[in-house]
Design a protein around this motif. Sequence first.
Motif, PDB file in Angstrom:
ATOM      1  N   TYR A   1       0.834  -1.203   0.000  1.00 31.69           N
ATOM      2  CA  TYR A   1       0.000   0.000   0.000  1.00 31.69           C
ATOM      3  C   TYR A   1       0.872   1.257   0.000  1.00 31.69           C
ATOM      4  O   TYR A   1       0.644   2.202  -0.778  1.00 31.69           O
ATOM      5  CB  TYR A   1      -0.922  -0.004   1.216  1.00 31.69           C
ATOM      6  CG  TYR A   1      -1.676   1.291   1.416  1.00 31.69           C
ATOM      7  CD1 TYR A   1      -2.753   1.628   0.601  1.00 31.69           C
ATOM      8  CD2 TYR A   1      -1.282   2.195   2.411  1.00 31.69           C
ATOM      9  CE1 TYR A   1      -3.427   2.813   0.754  1.00 31.69           C
ATOM     10  CE2 TYR A   1      -1.962   3.386   2.581  1.00 31.69           C
ATOM     11  CZ  TYR A   1      -3.032   3.696   1.753  1.00 31.69           C
ATOM     12  OH  TYR A   1      -3.693   4.888   1.924  1.00 31.69           O
TER      13      TYR A   1
ATOM     14  N   GLN B   1       1.137   3.920  -2.988  1.00 34.50           N
ATOM     15  CA  GLN B   1       0.779   5.304  -2.676  1.00 34.50           C
ATOM     16  C   GLN B   1       1.894   6.254  -3.079  1.00 34.50           C
ATOM     17  O   GLN B   1       1.644   7.348  -3.608  1.00 34.50           O
ATOM     18  CB  GLN B   1       0.471   5.433  -1.180  1.00 34.50           C
ATOM     19  CG  GLN B   1      -0.256   6.709  -0.802  1.00 34.50           C
ATOM     20  CD  GLN B   1      -0.641   6.723   0.660  1.00 34.50           C
ATOM     21  OE1 GLN B   1       0.133   6.299   1.524  1.00 34.50           O
ATOM     22  NE2 GLN B   1      -1.835   7.202   0.964  1.00 34.50           N
TER      23      GLN B   1
ATOM     24  N   ARG C   1      -3.032   2.967  -8.282  1.00 35.89           N
ATOM     25  CA  ARG C   1      -4.239   2.494  -7.628  1.00 35.89           C
ATOM     26  C   ARG C   1      -3.942   1.199  -6.862  1.00 35.89           C
ATOM     27  O   ARG C   1      -3.334   0.276  -7.383  1.00 35.89           O
ATOM     28  CB  ARG C   1      -5.340   2.243  -8.667  1.00 35.89           C
ATOM     29  CG  ARG C   1      -6.647   1.705  -8.080  1.00 35.89           C
ATOM     30  CD  ARG C   1      -7.611   1.336  -9.203  1.00 35.89           C
ATOM     31  NE  ARG C   1      -8.805   0.708  -8.690  1.00 35.89           N
ATOM     32  CZ  ARG C   1      -9.893   1.360  -8.315  1.00 35.89           C
ATOM     33  NH1 ARG C   1      -9.923   2.678  -8.406  1.00 35.89           N
ATOM     34  NH2 ARG C   1     -10.949   0.717  -7.852  1.00 35.89           N
TER      35      ARG C   1
ATOM     36  N   THR D   1      -6.453  -0.355  -4.241  1.00 37.54           N
ATOM     37  CA  THR D   1      -7.608  -1.155  -3.831  1.00 37.54           C
ATOM     38  C   THR D   1      -8.189  -1.951  -4.993  1.00 37.54           C
ATOM     39  O   THR D   1      -8.248  -1.484  -6.131  1.00 37.54           O
ATOM     40  CB  THR D   1      -8.705  -0.251  -3.240  1.00 37.54           C
ATOM     41  OG1 THR D   1      -9.045   0.763  -4.196  1.00 37.54           O
ATOM     42  CG2 THR D   1      -8.228   0.401  -1.965  1.00 37.54           C
TER      43      THR D   1
ATOM     44  N   GLU E   1     -11.140  -3.770  -7.175  1.00 41.25           N
ATOM     45  CA  GLU E   1     -12.476  -3.319  -7.543  1.00 41.25           C
ATOM     46  C   GLU E   1     -13.539  -4.140  -6.803  1.00 41.25           C
ATOM     47  O   GLU E   1     -13.303  -5.295  -6.425  1.00 41.25           O
ATOM     48  CB  GLU E   1     -12.670  -3.425  -9.052  1.00 41.25           C
ATOM     49  CG  GLU E   1     -12.346  -4.781  -9.645  1.00 41.25           C
ATOM     50  CD  GLU E   1     -12.346  -4.731 -11.165  1.00 41.25           C
ATOM     51  OE1 GLU E   1     -13.398  -4.412 -11.729  1.00 41.25           O
ATOM     52  OE2 GLU E   1     -11.298  -5.009 -11.778  1.00 41.25           O
TER      53      GLU E   1
ATOM     54  N   ILE F   1     -13.917  -8.189  -4.880  1.00 42.63           N
ATOM     55  CA  ILE F   1     -14.176  -8.461  -3.469  1.00 42.63           C
ATOM     56  C   ILE F   1     -15.405  -9.350  -3.329  1.00 42.63           C
ATOM     57  O   ILE F   1     -15.425 -10.295  -2.525  1.00 42.63           O
ATOM     58  CB  ILE F   1     -14.387  -7.145  -2.693  1.00 42.63           C
ATOM     59  CG1 ILE F   1     -13.141  -6.253  -2.822  1.00 42.63           C
ATOM     60  CG2 ILE F   1     -14.686  -7.439  -1.231  1.00 42.63           C
ATOM     61  CD1 ILE F   1     -11.871  -6.875  -2.295  1.00 42.63           C
TER      62      ILE F   1
ATOM     63  N   VAL G   1      -3.392  -6.632  -5.786  1.00 37.43           N
ATOM     64  CA  VAL G   1      -4.806  -6.987  -5.928  1.00 37.43           C
ATOM     65  C   VAL G   1      -5.005  -8.474  -5.654  1.00 37.43           C
ATOM     66  O   VAL G   1      -5.997  -8.881  -5.032  1.00 37.43           O
ATOM     67  CB  VAL G   1      -5.309  -6.615  -7.336  1.00 37.43           C
ATOM     68  CG1 VAL G   1      -6.732  -7.121  -7.555  1.00 37.43           C
ATOM     69  CG2 VAL G   1      -5.256  -5.104  -7.537  1.00 37.43           C
TER      70      VAL G   1
ATOM     71  N   GLN H   1      -5.112  -8.944  -1.973  1.00 38.38           N
ATOM     72  CA  GLN H   1      -6.398  -8.497  -1.430  1.00 38.38           C
ATOM     73  C   GLN H   1      -7.489  -9.527  -1.703  1.00 38.38           C
ATOM     74  O   GLN H   1      -8.351  -9.775  -0.853  1.00 38.38           O
ATOM     75  CB  GLN H   1      -6.780  -7.154  -2.049  1.00 38.38           C
ATOM     76  CG  GLN H   1      -5.890  -5.990  -1.616  1.00 38.38           C
ATOM     77  CD  GLN H   1      -6.216  -4.720  -2.372  1.00 38.38           C
ATOM     78  OE1 GLN H   1      -7.296  -4.159  -2.229  1.00 38.38           O
ATOM     79  NE2 GLN H   1      -5.283  -4.246  -3.180  1.00 38.38           N
TER      80      GLN H   1
END
Length: 359
Positions: A80, A84, A89, A91, A93, A97, A220, A223
């Motif tokens: 992250y 940043q 990007r 997170t 989409e 999730i 991603v 995540q």
Amino acid sequence: MDIERAAAPSSDVDNTKLPPKRNIKWWLVLINVVCIGVGTIGGPLLVRMYFLHGGSRKWLSSWLQTAGFPILFGPLTFLYRRHQARGIRFTAEPKLIAASAAVGVLIGLDNFMYSHGLSTLPVSTSSLLFSTQLAFTAFFALIIVRQKFTPYSINAVVLMTLGAVLLGMRKGGDRPAGVSNAEYLLGFIITLGAAAMLGFLLPCIELTYAKASKVINYAVVMQFQLGVSFFATLFSTVGMIANKDFQAISREAKAFDIGEGKYYLVIVFVALTFQLVYIGSLGLVFCTSSLFTGVVTATLLPLTEIAAVIFFKEKFTGEKGLSLALCLWGFASYFYGAYRIEKKQKENIKTQTPEAEVK
């Protein structure tokens, strides 16, 4: 050397725009394979140790297989901050999730089925049945993501399926003491169902990556893995509450044959090793394909048997030696086929480049 991402299915699946292919470093593939290896070999050994020394909770065993997901927060925090700083990007989409939630619930069910099978079947029979996930993966990959087969990949599937069958031949039909015929048959069917579900889920995950509207990167993927593990753990938590497993942990720990402290060490390491399996599996699907992930998993099955020989003093039979040889041969066949395809693609690019310069 790079390997081209094979996670995107061919355009004849539908007209949805798929993300562009990207090159993946071999070192990233290797890291994922190592994660799968450590988890696939270490996880079953630890679960066997749990049941061998007095553990009996199936829901707890399935819960532990995904409860190690908090270890993902460390690398995710690092990624992250890195994204940043670069203005990228981070997170995932929302539809990814949502997909991770659906996959997570099915993974939770699959874990319970796997644990139930281990509690009623001999290890050799359970390993034989669950290793058929390679055949299920190949079948569902053909249907779901239109996986293109080559003589090398077909040879790999056949060889490793034969190797898996050999593992169960010596003790085929052997029923453990204290297990009824009905319980044995139920465990047989449930374990085969768990293998089929895993074979179905891997191509589904591959298709989920391919259908993403944004380019998938490893942040991603992690995540997505966090979502899968969280919802799988939530599913198993409901089962544990209904079965009152949380209240039984302290009693089970005190009665554990090798000591209360080692009981907690075993369950902690079960959670960590199985989390490595999921990290490696989802990462390898991202880097290569669901079929290649199934090939790697099947290749590691005989190594689990060797580890059992070392740690539990089991006999290393001729069947296990031949099974190991067949699985390694199959893996080499698949890998060589992938190398030939990549080499041919690079040669085609080189031959096309002068023509483009002349124009």
